[in-house]
Design a protein around this motif. Structure first.
Motif, PDB file in Angstrom:
ATOM      1  N   GLN B  43     -34.942  -1.133 -22.235  1.00  0.00           N
ATOM      2  CA  GLN B  43     -34.267  -1.080 -20.941  1.00  0.00           C
ATOM      3  C   GLN B  43     -32.747  -0.989 -21.136  1.00  0.00           C
ATOM      4  O   GLN B  43     -32.065  -0.233 -20.442  1.00  0.00           O
ATOM      5  CB  GLN B  43     -34.614  -2.319 -20.112  1.00  0.00           C
ATOM      6  N   GLY B  44     -32.269  -1.745 -22.123  1.00  0.00           N
ATOM      7  CA  GLY B  44     -30.846  -1.686 -22.445  1.00  0.00           C
ATOM      8  C   GLY B  44     -30.431  -0.282 -22.865  1.00  0.00           C
ATOM      9  O   GLY B  44     -29.377   0.228 -22.467  1.00  0.00           O
ATOM     10  N   GLY B 144     -36.679  -9.663 -12.557  1.00  0.00           N
ATOM     11  CA  GLY B 144     -36.219 -10.559 -13.619  1.00  0.00           C
ATOM     12  C   GLY B 144     -36.486 -12.009 -13.260  1.00  0.00           C
ATOM     13  O   GLY B 144     -36.921 -12.812 -14.086  1.00  0.00           O
ATOM     14  N   MET B 145     -36.243 -12.341 -11.998  1.00  0.00           N
ATOM     15  CA  MET B 145     -36.517 -13.716 -11.550  1.00  0.00           C
ATOM     16  C   MET B 145     -37.998 -14.023 -11.628  1.00  0.00           C
ATOM     17  O   MET B 145     -38.400 -15.094 -12.075  1.00  0.00           O
ATOM     18  CB  MET B 145     -36.058 -13.891 -10.110  1.00  0.00           C
ATOM     19  N   PHE B 161     -33.296 -13.399 -17.683  1.00  0.00           N
ATOM     20  CA  PHE B 161     -31.889 -13.597 -17.318  1.00  0.00           C
ATOM     21  C   PHE B 161     -31.074 -12.350 -17.636  1.00  0.00           C
ATOM     22  O   PHE B 161     -30.294 -11.860 -16.815  1.00  0.00           O
ATOM     23  CB  PHE B 161     -31.365 -14.786 -18.130  1.00  0.00           C
ATOM     24  N   MET B 162     -31.286 -11.823 -18.848  1.00  0.00           N
ATOM     25  CA  MET B 162     -30.491 -10.675 -19.261  1.00  0.00           C
ATOM     26  C   MET B 162     -30.928  -9.411 -18.533  1.00  0.00           C
ATOM     27  O   MET B 162     -30.118  -8.512 -18.289  1.00  0.00           O
ATOM     28  CB  MET B 162     -30.621 -10.468 -20.777  1.00  0.00           C
ATOM     29  N   PHE B 189     -17.880 -10.164 -21.570  1.00  0.00           N
ATOM     30  CA  PHE B 189     -17.512 -11.388 -22.281  1.00  0.00           C
ATOM     31  C   PHE B 189     -18.445 -12.533 -21.875  1.00  0.00           C
ATOM     32  O   PHE B 189     -18.964 -13.276 -22.715  1.00  0.00           O
ATOM     33  CB  PHE B 189     -16.056 -11.732 -21.978  1.00  0.00           C
ATOM     34  N   ASP B 190     -18.677 -12.664 -20.561  1.00  0.00           N
ATOM     35  CA  ASP B 190     -19.569 -13.719 -20.071  1.00  0.00           C
ATOM     36  C   ASP B 190     -20.966 -13.571 -20.654  1.00  0.00           C
ATOM     37  O   ASP B 190     -21.594 -14.551 -21.058  1.00  0.00           O
ATOM     38  CB  ASP B 190     -19.649 -13.685 -18.541  1.00  0.00           C
ATOM     39  N   VAL B 191     -21.450 -12.307 -20.692  1.00  0.00           N
ATOM     40  CA  VAL B 191     -22.799 -12.081 -21.218  1.00  0.00           C
ATOM     41  C   VAL B 191     -22.857 -12.477 -22.692  1.00  0.00           C
ATOM     42  O   VAL B 191     -23.802 -13.131 -23.145  1.00  0.00           O
ATOM     43  CB  VAL B 191     -23.212 -10.601 -21.047  1.00  0.00           C
TER      44      VAL B 191
END
Lengths: 487, 225
Positions: B43-44, B144-145, B161-162, B189-191
């Motif tokens: 998916q990424g 995702g949830m 989550f990702m 950055f947060d990820v």
């Protein structure tokens, strides 16, 4: 504007410094020093805003107006007093063998990390950066919740991480929708700047913004602790170290609410009605009532007060939702007095738990005999938070009630009922803890109660007479948010 | 309007949306952790391709940076980290027994319909591609949830989550041609920090309950014991 950069630079340097030097005996004092500097910077900023009005940085990345500058000062102040409390408290925890140097290093650098995230949420003009900073605040505090490494604290931290992470992802979707509406009317470079959005709010597509607000409210609402998204809050507050509970309750919840209100101002401009406000009122009232009932069932003293935080955040959300000048003024005042009182209470609760060696309400008894200062502190703090006159919480709750009777009279009985239930819930637990029979083995601890006295003194002052410049300030912020002033 | 009448870019984006949505469904029904991670990496990759395509077609160079960040973070680093955890815990042969698999898949389908329903009001003011892309990304978020709800392993929760982040990123690329650079860097950055923190957490959870089954994190609750 230099003041704002200084304000952001100090905690940043703090992270680096604590990260490099590690924990030493005087780290707590350095932390106090850094927070004092931040507080001075916030004062500098406040004086400037008071004199010349809203400030923009050259690239418009930062915006300081009457709404956020007072929250910046409040944040810096609570950050400072909590750091004064946290020094001896964490040293005591280390003596008990609960913590070691490495974790204290983490604690102090993340304390500054959390402050940095909070200042960034408040000062930024960019709604996207605001989201990033809000998520950053979660990331900074999540390892602090599990600082003791007990199974319970790890569970609480995991819950906090997952719930807030997923919750705040909804806010990002809302922000993307906001941006989507914004690029339809203007250039994309500045389209996420709040000031630009606010100027063009009436041109934004109301349908998109309404959907966006639902996501923003759910997202930031998770961090405010609105029912039914509140599950993480009592766990994170009860399992983390007490100074963390104080800043989480006193600052993080406020700043999340700040984010919601900023967004609401945009949505109101686009829709030209208060549909966003109605949503906030519903969530706020539900949180308020549910939390008031849950107060009765608590067994852990820190959980008890975290439910009280949910209750008060509910009142504020409700008041901001009503949106009239009186309600907005009351909500701003309530933000201030709640932060001050709640962080003072968590400081005393931390000491009380150290005196009794437990957080179990049933085992904490007779504080007023063991250590009168802590007993009185807890009692007066609870009286203040329950909304008794002459404390400031009474004033703000009374104003909320007045505004409700004016705009939505049929909701006023619900408010009164909730306040009554919450009062009973708090006092059935506090009464025996303060006055009950003192159990054996309860020992006084070295406690620094100056922060508590200063906070409660300020709350008392705000309840008796709000000083002129502060009232002025609140009404300027009210003017900005609701369009007219109550005074 | 028929899909054949759209230009190449629109058609490509719509196909990407479909594939990314499909990947979410594949993850939802996946009981083996290694395959779950593989589909997540896929998916990424689809997301990276979407970003690169968008950057190329719209001549929007900063999206190349976003594509690069996604490639490094979501296709390489996070799957690598998760895979290492799974192998270290010897969970690669375990098949997680998913309860009510059929029900979960039906739930997923209805979430997709629900996403379209939620975004229906903006149909008048937007093109077909926007509504479709936004609806798919919202459903990736919701799926995702659902993934997190229906799986019990902490690794699966991180994947959920990702993949929520993936859905959001897709919305950002397609609907708005990417957020401003500073915001995207901040989010990346947060990820990254979140991924590192998840790694630390796996270690803590393992030492505390000797498993990564989050159902066993059940000490804190409101119910009287």
């Amino acid at each position: 504007m230099i003041a704002a950069y200084v304000l952001l630079l100090i905690p940043f340097l703090g992270i680096v410094f604590f990260g490099l030097t590690g924990h030493r005996d005087d780290t707590g004092k350095v932390n106090i020093g850094l927070n004092t500097l931040s507080f001075l910077a916030s004062l500098w900023l406040a004086v400037k805003v008071l004199n010349i009005g809203s400030l923009y940085s050259a690239d418009q990345a930062f915006l300081i107006d009457s709404f956020n500058v007072y929250l910046i000062m409040l944040t810096a102040f609570v950050g400072l007093t909590t750091s004064i409390f946290s020094g001896p408290y964490m040293a005591h925890e280390k003596e008990l063998g609960k913590l070691n140097d490495r974790r204290l290093k983490l604690y102090y650098s993340m304390y500054q990390g959390f402050m940095l995230a909070m200042y960034l949420v408040l000062t930024t003009n960019n709604m996207g950066v605001m989201w990033v900073a809000m998520e950053g605040a979660t990331l900074a505090t999540v390892l602090l919740v599990s600082l003791y490494r007990t199974p319970e604290s790890i569970e609480a931290a995991w819950k906090y991480f997952i719930l807030c992470g997923v919750g705040i992802a909804q806010a990002l979707f809302g922000t993307i929708l906001l941006y989507y509406a914004a690029v339809q009317i203007g250039d994309s470079e500045h389209a996420l700047l709040w000031s630009v959005l606010y100027e063009n709010a009436d041109k934004l597509n109301p349908d998109i913004l309404k959907i966006a607000f639902v996501f923003l409210l759910i997202g930031y609402g998770t961090k405010i602790g609105l029912v039914p998204l509140h599950n993480w809050l009592p766990d994170a507050h009860s399992e983390g170290p007490t100074p963390m509970s104080a800043v989480l309750s006193g600052l993080l919840l406020n700043d999340a609410l700040y984010a919601v209100v900023r967004n609401k101002m945009l949505v109101d401009g686009a829709t030209q009605n208060n549909s966003a406000g109605l949503l906030m009122m519903g969530f706020g009232l539900l949180s308020f009532l549910v939390a008031a009932v849950f107060l009765h069932r608590q067994k852990d003293i820190k959980r008890l007060f975290s439910y009280s935080s949910i209750e008060h955040m509910g009142i504020m959300t409700f008041a901001f939702g009503m949106g009239g000048p009186l309600a907005t003024f009351a909500a701003l005042l309530h933000m201030t007095v709640h932060s001050l009182t709640k962080s003072a209470i968590f400081v005393t609760v931390g000491h009380a738990a150290q005196v009794a060696g437990t957080q179990d309400i049933k085992k904490i008894r007779g504080l007023i005999k063991t250590q009168p200062k802590i007993g009185w502190g807890l009692l007066i703090g609870t009286v203040a938070i329950a909304g008794f006159p002459p404390f400031g919480v009474f004033t703000s709750e009374f104003l909320v009630l007045l505004a409700t009777m004016h705009d939505y009279p049929w909701l006023a009985p619900l408010l009164l009922l909730g306040i009554g239930i919450a009062f009973a819930g708090l006092f059935r637990h506090i009464q025996p803890m303060v006055f009950g029979e003192q159990p054996e083995g309860q020992m006084p601890v070295k406690a620094n109660l100056w922060p508590v006295m200063i906070h409660l003194g300020l709350v008392l002052w705000l309840g008796l007479a709000i000083p002129d410049f502060l009232a002025n300030w609140f009404s300027q912020a009210t003017l900005l948010i609701s369009g007219s002033t109550p005074l | 309007m028929n899909i054949e009448q759209q230009d190449f870019y629109t058609q490509a984006i719509l196909s990407m949306a479909a594939l990314i949505g499909l990947a979410s469904f594949l993850m939802l029904g996946q009981g083996r952790l290694l395959r779950l991670i593989f589909v997540f990496a896929l998916q990424g990759l689809l997301l990276t391709m979407t970003a690169a395509l968008s950057a190329y077609s719209l001549n929007n160079h900063h999206l190349y940076i976003s594509a690069g960040l996604t490639l490094v973070l979501k296709v390489m680093f996070i799957p690598w980290m998760l895979r290492r955890q799974v192998l270290a815990m010897h969970m690669n042969r375990d098949v997680e027994a998913l309860e009510n698999k059929t029900l979960v898949m039906l739930g997923g389908a209805s979430l997709m319909v629900f996403s379209y329903y939620v975004l229906h009001p903006i149909v008048q003011s937007s093109s077909t591609i926007m509504v479709n892309a936004l609806a798919v990304s919202l459903s990736v978020v919701l799926l995702g949830m659902l993934l997190m709800i229906s799986h019990r392993q902490a690794v699966a929760h991180v994947v959920g989550f990702m993949s929520i982040e993936n859905g959001l990123f897709f919305a950002a690329i397609v609907a708005t041609n990417g957020m401003p650079m500073v915001v995207e860097l901040g989010i990346a950055f947060d990820v990254l920090v979140a991924a590192v923190l998840f790694g630390i957490f796996f270690f803590h959870i393992r030492t505390s309950i000797d498993s990564l089954d989050v159902d066993r994190l059940n000490r804190l609750n409101e119910v009287d014991q």
